[in-house]
Design a protein around this motif. Structure first.
Motif, short mmCIF file in Angstrom:
data_model
loop_
_atom_site.label_atom_id
_atom_site.label_comp_id
_atom_site.label_asym_id
_atom_site.label_seq_id
_atom_site.Cartn_x
_atom_site.Cartn_y
_atom_site.Cartn_z
N UNK A 1 0.84 -1.20 0.00
CA UNK A 1 0.00 0.00 0.00
C UNK A 1 0.88 1.26 0.00
N UNK A 2 1.98 1.22 0.75
CA UNK A 2 2.86 2.39 0.80
C UNK A 2 3.53 2.60 -0.57
N UNK A 3 4.05 1.50 -1.17
CA UNK A 3 4.69 1.57 -2.49
C UNK A 3 3.69 2.09 -3.54
N UNK A 4 2.49 1.51 -3.55
CA UNK A 4 1.49 1.92 -4.52
C UNK A 4 1.03 3.36 -4.24
N UNK A 5 0.83 3.69 -2.95
CA UNK A 5 0.35 5.02 -2.58
C UNK A 5 1.32 6.11 -3.00
N UNK B 1 2.89 10.34 -6.84
CA UNK B 1 3.85 10.84 -7.84
C UNK B 1 3.15 11.04 -9.17
N UNK B 2 2.25 10.12 -9.51
CA UNK B 2 1.52 10.24 -10.78
C UNK B 2 0.62 11.48 -10.78
N UNK B 3 -0.04 11.75 -9.64
CA UNK B 3 -0.92 12.93 -9.56
C UNK B 3 -0.09 14.20 -9.77
N UNK B 4 1.07 14.26 -9.13
CA UNK B 4 1.95 15.43 -9.31
C UNK B 4 2.32 15.60 -10.79
N UNK B 5 2.68 14.47 -11.43
CA UNK B 5 3.09 14.54 -12.84
C UNK B 5 1.91 15.01 -13.71
N UNK C 1 1.13 1.50 -13.16
CA UNK C 1 0.31 1.64 -11.94
C UNK C 1 -0.91 0.72 -12.01
N UNK C 2 -1.62 0.76 -13.15
CA UNK C 2 -2.84 -0.04 -13.28
C UNK C 2 -2.49 -1.52 -13.17
N UNK C 3 -1.43 -1.95 -13.90
CA UNK C 3 -1.04 -3.36 -13.85
C UNK C 3 -0.57 -3.75 -12.44
N UNK C 4 0.19 -2.84 -11.81
CA UNK C 4 0.69 -3.11 -10.45
C UNK C 4 -0.47 -3.33 -9.48
N UNK C 5 -1.48 -2.45 -9.55
CA UNK C 5 -2.63 -2.57 -8.65
C UNK C 5 -3.38 -3.87 -8.94
N UNK C 6 -3.64 -4.14 -10.24
CA UNK C 6 -4.44 -5.33 -10.60
C UNK C 6 -3.71 -6.61 -10.22
N UNK C 7 -2.40 -6.65 -10.46
CA UNK C 7 -1.69 -7.92 -10.25
C UNK C 7 -1.28 -8.13 -8.80
#
Ligand code: HEM
Ligand code: HEM
Length: 273
Positions: free
Chosen positions: A84-88, A93-97, A135-141
């Motif tokens: 959760x910390x890694x994904x969070x 970071x994605x929101x900032x970008x 991100x999407x693949x990381x969350x799904x998998x």
């Protein structure tokens, strides 16, 4: 982690965090002291959100997100909490970008500057799109518990490679962006005359390269990897039986994590997750 190894890790981590913080201070000083500051007005102050959010979010936060599993004092925390910390951190970071891209596109549109003409913008947008896919693949998998363990294991080398590849591309994109901005923004004296702003911002570029280099170093040291859950669980009881065999397998300094992936037994018990 052996004591000597731990000291080296601590040194690398403190160097990365220090260089990262100094980079953030540099980008803020660039924007507030040399440039127009920050605002959302369609002008140059709006553009300035672009480098500020990239350096703080897409470079610093992403770098920390990448090495978060490596922090030895988090090894007593559950793997799912670390996920959760890694994904969070990666989502932040994605929101900032994303906001930084809105700022630069909005600036271009209000100034009637064409979009997507530069190599910087091509590589940069590609990096952001790949990052969102990662991100999407990381969350799904890895986050959704229904994905079969064999799939998690099979995908992990690709996840690690693409994460490091995207991170490196982001560093390269930032260097192109910095150079472009200095060439566009410095007139009389121009970039080639080395005014103080040029030297200062060149140093920012060097700091970003050093930060990226240290993060890649930490993330590619096999002996600094988070031990498998079985190893962690077995430590207090000092292992035994088949677990003991696995411990010796996993504490092998040459183990690059592939052992874990090759071991059918560990995969079956959900260790590659
Ligand atoms: C423009 C992405 C970092 C300076 C752009 C554009 C994109 C982009 C997609 C095109 C906007 C448009 O066409 O309307 C990125 C990404 C970065 C990054 C993903 C992550 C590293 C930086 C940094 C700077 C910078 C650190 C330093 C100031 C610029 C400049 C432009 C621009 C001057 C306008 C000229 C152009 O379109 O190439 N950026 N950027 N960028 N960026 Fe970045
Ligand atoms: C590991 C990058 C998103 C789950 C890694 C590693 C990198 C990385 C470079 C290797 C770290 C190491 O060896 O210590 C990224 C990037 C992401 C992202 C750039 C965002 C774009 C996610 C998401 C999840 C996830 C959303 C879902 C939970 C994992 C897991 C590991 C990992 C489980 C293995 C950690 C270990 O066992 O040591 N990631 N990741 N990642 N990532 Fe991601």
């Amino acid at each position: 982690m052996a004591m000597e190894n731990f000291k080296q890790f601590l040194f690398a981590l403190s160097a990365a965090v220090t260089v990262g913080f100094v980079s953030i201070i540099f980008v803020l000083r660039w924007v507030f002291y040399f440039k127009e500051g920050l605002a959302w007005d369609g002008g140059l102050a709006e553009f300035n959100w672009h480098p500020v959010l990239i350096v703080t979010g897409f470079i610093f936060m992403q770098g920390i997100a990448i090495v978060v599993y490596r922090l030895p004092w988090t090894w007593k925390c559950s793997k799912s909490m670390m996920k959760f910390i890694h994904a969070g951190l990666n989502i932040l970071a994605f929101i900032f970008a994303a906001i930084s891209l809105v700022a630069v596109f909005d600036f271009h549109n209000s100034q009637k500057i064409p979009n997507m003409y530069s190599l910087h913008s091509w590589v940069g947008l590609a990096a952001v799109l790949l990052y969102s896919l990662q991100l999407v693949l990381g969350v799904c998998i890895y986050l959704i518990p229904i994905t079969p363990t064999y799939l998690r294991a099979a995908f992990m080398p690709l996840h690690i490679y693409s994460g490091l590849f995207i991170f490196s591309s982001v560093i390269a994109t930032a260097l192109m962006g910095i150079t472009e901005k200095l060439i566009f923004g410095l007139k009389d004296p121009s970039y080639k005359d080395s005014p103080p702003e040029a030297t200062f911002v060149n140093v920012l570029g060097v700091l970003i390269v050093i930060f990226g280099g240290i993060i890649l170093w930490i993330a590619t040291r096999p002996s600094w990897k988070r031990p498998s859950e079985q190893v962690l669980r077995s430590l207090p009881t000092n292992g035994g039986g088949s677990v003991g065999t696995e411990v010796s397998q996993h504490t092998d300094p040459k183990d690059n994590g592939d052992t874990r992936r090759r071991s059918g037994k560990l995969e079956d018990s959900g260790q590659v997750n």
